[in-house]
Scaffold this motif. Sequence first.
Motif, mmCIF file in Angstrom:
data_model
loop_
_atom_site.group_PDB
_atom_site.id
_atom_site.type_symbol
_atom_site.label_atom_id
_atom_site.label_comp_id
_atom_site.label_asym_id
_atom_site.label_seq_id
_atom_site.Cartn_x
_atom_site.Cartn_y
_atom_site.Cartn_z
ATOM 1 N N SER A 47 -35.806 -16.168 12.238
ATOM 2 C CA SER A 47 -34.737 -15.289 11.751
ATOM 3 C C SER A 47 -34.893 -13.846 12.200
ATOM 4 O O SER A 47 -34.169 -12.977 11.752
ATOM 5 C CB SER A 47 -34.691 -15.334 10.220
ATOM 6 N N SER A 48 -35.821 -13.568 13.103
ATOM 7 C CA SER A 48 -36.073 -12.193 13.524
ATOM 8 C C SER A 48 -34.969 -11.678 14.441
ATOM 9 O O SER A 48 -34.289 -12.446 15.120
ATOM 10 C CB SER A 48 -37.419 -12.106 14.260
ATOM 11 N N VAL A 49 -34.801 -10.348 14.433
ATOM 12 C CA VAL A 49 -33.805 -9.703 15.287
ATOM 13 C C VAL A 49 -34.475 -8.607 16.113
ATOM 14 O O VAL A 49 -35.481 -8.019 15.698
ATOM 15 C CB VAL A 49 -32.655 -9.105 14.456
ATOM 16 N N LEU A 50 -33.887 -8.346 17.294
ATOM 17 C CA LEU A 50 -34.444 -7.358 18.202
ATOM 18 C C LEU A 50 -33.284 -6.661 18.922
ATOM 19 O O LEU A 50 -32.498 -7.314 19.605
ATOM 20 C CB LEU A 50 -35.377 -8.027 19.216
ATOM 21 N N MET A 51 -33.161 -5.347 18.740
ATOM 22 C CA MET A 51 -32.050 -4.593 19.302
ATOM 23 C C MET A 51 -32.536 -3.216 19.732
ATOM 24 O O MET A 51 -33.621 -2.789 19.349
ATOM 25 C CB MET A 51 -30.939 -4.424 18.254
ATOM 26 N N GLY A 52 -31.708 -2.529 20.543
ATOM 27 C CA GLY A 52 -32.072 -1.181 20.958
ATOM 28 C C GLY A 52 -30.875 -0.413 21.473
ATOM 29 O O GLY A 52 -29.819 -0.988 21.750
ATOM 30 N N PHE A 53 -31.029 0.892 21.593
ATOM 31 C CA PHE A 53 -29.973 1.712 22.193
ATOM 32 C C PHE A 53 -30.608 2.859 22.957
ATOM 33 O O PHE A 53 -31.757 3.245 22.713
ATOM 34 C CB PHE A 53 -28.989 2.232 21.140
ATOM 35 N N THR A 54 -29.855 3.396 23.918
ATOM 36 C CA THR A 54 -30.347 4.499 24.736
ATOM 37 C C THR A 54 -29.314 5.608 24.768
ATOM 38 O O THR A 54 -28.102 5.354 24.795
ATOM 39 C CB THR A 54 -30.653 4.025 26.168
ATOM 40 N N ILE A 55 -29.780 6.829 24.752
ATOM 41 C CA ILE A 55 -28.882 7.986 24.829
ATOM 42 C C ILE A 55 -28.353 8.112 26.248
ATOM 43 O O ILE A 55 -29.114 8.097 27.218
ATOM 44 C CB ILE A 55 -29.611 9.275 24.404
ATOM 45 N N HIS A 56 -27.050 8.213 26.364
ATOM 46 C CA HIS A 56 -26.387 8.307 27.664
ATOM 47 C C HIS A 56 -26.804 9.583 28.406
ATOM 48 O O HIS A 56 -26.755 10.671 27.865
ATOM 49 C CB HIS A 56 -24.868 8.298 27.441
#
Length: 636
Positions: free
Chosen positions: A243-252
């Motif tokens: 049930s684990s989740v893995l996400m990310g984001f980067t500054i443009h």
Amino acid sequence: MWYYDFIIPDFLVLFVFAGFYLSKRRISIRLTRSFLALLSIEIVVLTLDLLGSLSTEDFVHCPQILTVTANVLYFCFYTLRTLLFFICTCYIVKIRFRRIVPLVVVSGLVFVFSELVSLSNFFYPVLFSITDGKYVNGSYYDLIYISSCYFLLASFLVTVIYRKNLTRKGFYSVLIFNLILLTGYTFRILFKNLLIMDLFCTTTLLIIYLSFENPDLFIEEKTGLFNRRAFSVYVEEISSVKSSVLMGFTIHNYGELRETYGRVQMDKGLYIIGQYMMKEFNALSSFYLGDGKFAFAGKSVSLDPVYLHEKLNRRFARVWRDGDDTELYLEIGFAAVNVKLDSVSPLKLINSLASSLNAIEKTAGSFTLIDEKKIAEGEHTQVVKRAVEKAVENNTVELFLQPLIDARSEKLIGAEALARIRDDDGKIVPPGEFIKIAEKNGRINMLGEQIFEKTCKFIKDNNIQEKGLSWINVNLSPIQLLRRDLNERFSSIIRKYDVDASLIHLEVTEEAMIDPSLLENQMSVMGASGFQFSLDDFGSGFSNFTRLKSCPFKNVKFDMSIVWDYIKNQDKILPALVKTFKEMNFTVTAEGVETRETVDSLKAVGCDYLQGYYFSKPVPCEEFLEFMKQKTTAPL
């Protein structure tokens, strides 16, 4: 009493240490649990050690059952402590117990047997007896220490076998704390009445904390979030949970924004974002991976990627403000792993997320789902990275040569030196893949220098001028041009092989002309050493006639895209460019020549040199030498 000098300080250190430890954020769930268990057990062992010693010395006033119980429980927890040190070692070296099932089974049997022997002392004095108020060792007293030494040996064994899972510092840290335990056991066996074993155990706990559990190792200063190292540890732990989740984001455009807003302002902005993440998404662990890249990971499924993406976009649509000093307008690109984490190795998950964040850094508002295909692509990128590292480290970068043809006579006049590397299966890695990676990880400098040196050696060994070859072009990466000692290094290689610098023309891509002042300076210095320059891939990047005139180029090479476009639609652009360049005293090379029609068309517009698969693809040096034999006898 004399043993107060050892036990009481241990008590104080452990209680203060436990309070400090519990007040800090930690990332490794398994290691934290085993470490907390060790702290608790060590306090229990110290307590039982003290009670057992006091009751034995004051046996007349203390009930015998209390004395026996305190000492039996001491041995029980003593063995449990050694087992926990072994378990803690396994967590540190990142071993899944299912991979060492035989060792786990044997260790379990040793532990159970030792505990049973300790408990049997209630009925038969196998470990100790108390006679006439005196403590006497039993026949099997040393059995407890034998079992402890077994767990210590097992710890050394798994550390050595799985040392590749540790950094060099981590490996030596594990060896050191196990050696301290070994020293403690040795003192206990040799000097049974000297109660200093707990001192060695307390020291070991401090070393484990400072080396592997210290929060300073896992917290990123700018944001207050967990750092890249913590991210790696945490993903490895949660990857086995479905049930684990893995996400990310980067500054443009993070790099450009950091220059625009300034370092101080941007660092404040990163801190504000970090605090926002911890507050709004506390069901997940938040990480800052550096260079404007953030990540979320956790066992919770309450925050799905779509919801998280939408919420972050709404927040980033507003200004990030901290009083009157900081006011930032930022955009982000978002990526989420869309596979079950337990079906992919942790390293592949981390690499795939990192690659996706790098890929979307220039695309504001993007939303990328990382599926099996993207993970496979990420794995391929790692294969290429390893191939680059191996080739550069072992100096196995191969020199390939592609002929340059005189357009009028259609005879061989020169060549272009090209780097080639192979993967573990011996297959050629496409240059479009490994060049970009080499430029990103800094290996392009060594790779380019090795090709330059191998080109010099080829010229020296084969006396190319006598065979009618006028020069060989060698590519210069924009990264190489940043080196202030480039001329010195290349000149020393020229002298080493006693080669005339005019026999090597350095090809500089248009991209390198983004910083004209640096380029002009480098070309001026290297030109004084006898090097000549060619502008490579004209028409594919930052075309600028002003820059072209200010730099001492001798030749302009048209990119294959502009050549193919002309052959497909023969307008006046390419002929006009050729005429202009020749009036500016440049020679002109056209690459991408693949058909007879292309040869005739480019000759007609006045190109001086031709290069392409119509004549030959890039070939190893041995094949090129065979090709050279045809150079003067007849047109190709």
